[in-house]
Each structure stands twice: as C-alpha cells, then as structure tokens.
Design a protein around this motif. Structure first.
Motif, PDB file in Angstrom:
ATOM      1  N   CYS A  21       9.111   2.590   9.729  1.00 49.03           N
ATOM      2  CA  CYS A  21       8.914   1.864   8.482  1.00 49.03           C
ATOM      3  C   CYS A  21       7.536   2.253   7.983  1.00 49.03           C
ATOM      4  N   THR A  22       7.504   3.021   6.911  1.00 46.96           N
ATOM      5  CA  THR A  22       6.242   3.514   6.381  1.00 46.96           C
ATOM      6  C   THR A  22       5.928   2.793   5.078  1.00 46.96           C
ATOM      7  N   ALA A  23       4.683   2.341   4.960  1.00 44.90           N
ATOM      8  CA  ALA A  23       4.274   1.547   3.807  1.00 44.90           C
ATOM      9  C   ALA A  23       3.267   2.281   2.944  1.00 44.90           C
ATOM     10  N   SER A  24       3.319   1.993   1.679  1.00 47.74           N
ATOM     11  CA  SER A  24       2.307   2.492   0.759  1.00 47.74           C
ATOM     12  C   SER A  24       1.240   1.415   0.598  1.00 47.74           C
ATOM     13  N   GLY A  25       0.100   1.784   0.125  1.00 42.85           N
ATOM     14  CA  GLY A  25      -0.950   0.809  -0.121  1.00 42.85           C
ATOM     15  C   GLY A  25      -2.007   0.798   0.956  1.00 42.85           C
ATOM     16  N   ARG A  26      -3.185   0.300   0.593  1.00 39.40           N
ATOM     17  CA  ARG A  26      -4.320   0.330   1.501  1.00 39.40           C
ATOM     18  C   ARG A  26      -4.465  -0.938   2.337  1.00 39.40           C
ATOM     19  N   THR A  27      -3.594  -1.914   2.116  1.00 36.82           N
ATOM     20  CA  THR A  27      -3.732  -3.184   2.821  1.00 36.82           C
ATOM     21  C   THR A  27      -2.658  -3.368   3.881  1.00 36.82           C
ATOM     22  N   PHE A  28      -2.100  -2.279   4.376  1.00 36.54           N
ATOM     23  CA  PHE A  28      -0.999  -2.349   5.338  1.00 36.54           C
ATOM     24  C   PHE A  28      -1.371  -3.183   6.557  1.00 36.54           C
TER      25      PHE A  28
END
Length: 124
Positions: A21-28
């Motif tokens: 599960c890969t997330a975008s964004g800098r607040t992962f």
C-alpha cells in the motif's frame, strides 16, 4: 492522502503473497494504516492494522499467525505479508488510512482514506 494497493494475484492454497500500500503525500508517517478485505456477497472485514510508528499492530483472529503487517515510512509504503493462504482468503484487499491512529481500529468507518483495492484469488 492517496493510497494505491498492489501485489494481488492468483495463488494456490498454502502459498504466499505480499501486498503493498503506497501513499502519496508528505504526512504518511502520521497515519495508521489498516488492511481490510471484501469477498463477493460479504461485508468488508478487518484484516490487520499498524500504527504510525510501525511498532503497534493488530490482526483479526482469522489471519493471526499467517499474516504480518509492517511499514517503511521512508518509502511511504505499508506491507501485508500473507502466508499459508487459504481459499477463504479470496477477496479484494483494501488499505485505508486513519489520522494518528493507534493501529487497533477495526471499524472501516474510522478510516478517512481508502485505496481502490487489489484482488487476491486463492485456489485449492
């Protein structure tokens, strides 16, 4: 945050798969991630969850001992390693994000963001 699952596929009973599960964004790293699954004609059910740090995890009784959830915040990715797969594990698997979650939430309604799902098919 946007979530994308991958790693699903067809496998024989007893085999293994690792979902990502890969997330975008800098607040992962501020999100707990939960894994859920939904089989045809059934409700979405909790599989596993991990808190923002990766140190706290929880599992459903149906997968405990066969599944391990982990995360790599440097890669914005959470993994679900599934071993000794059973036909009953066949479902679409979703990951979901809960802001500052503790890695123990089992209700889908608690999670704010969802991926599109990846299909796991286990044959006998």
């Amino acid at each position: 945050v946007q979530l994308v699952e991958s790693g699903g596929g067809a496998v024989q009973a007893g085999g293994s798969l690792r979902l990502s599960c890969t997330a975008s964004g800098r607040t992962f790293s501020s999100y707990a991630i939960g894994w859920f699954r939904q089989a045809p004609g059934k409700e979405r059910e909790f599989v596993a969850a991990v808190d923002w740090s990766g140190l706290k995890t929880s599992y459903s009784d149906s997968v405990k001992g066969r599944v391990t959830v982990s995360r790599d915040n440097a890669k914005n990715t959470v993994y679900l390693q599934m071993n000794i797969l059973e036909v009953e594990d066949t479902a679409v698997y979703f990951c979901a994000a809960e802001v500052w979650g503790g890695g123990k939430s089992v209700s889908p309604s608690v999670y704010q963001y969802w991926g599109q799902g990846t299909l796991v098919t286990v044959s006998s």
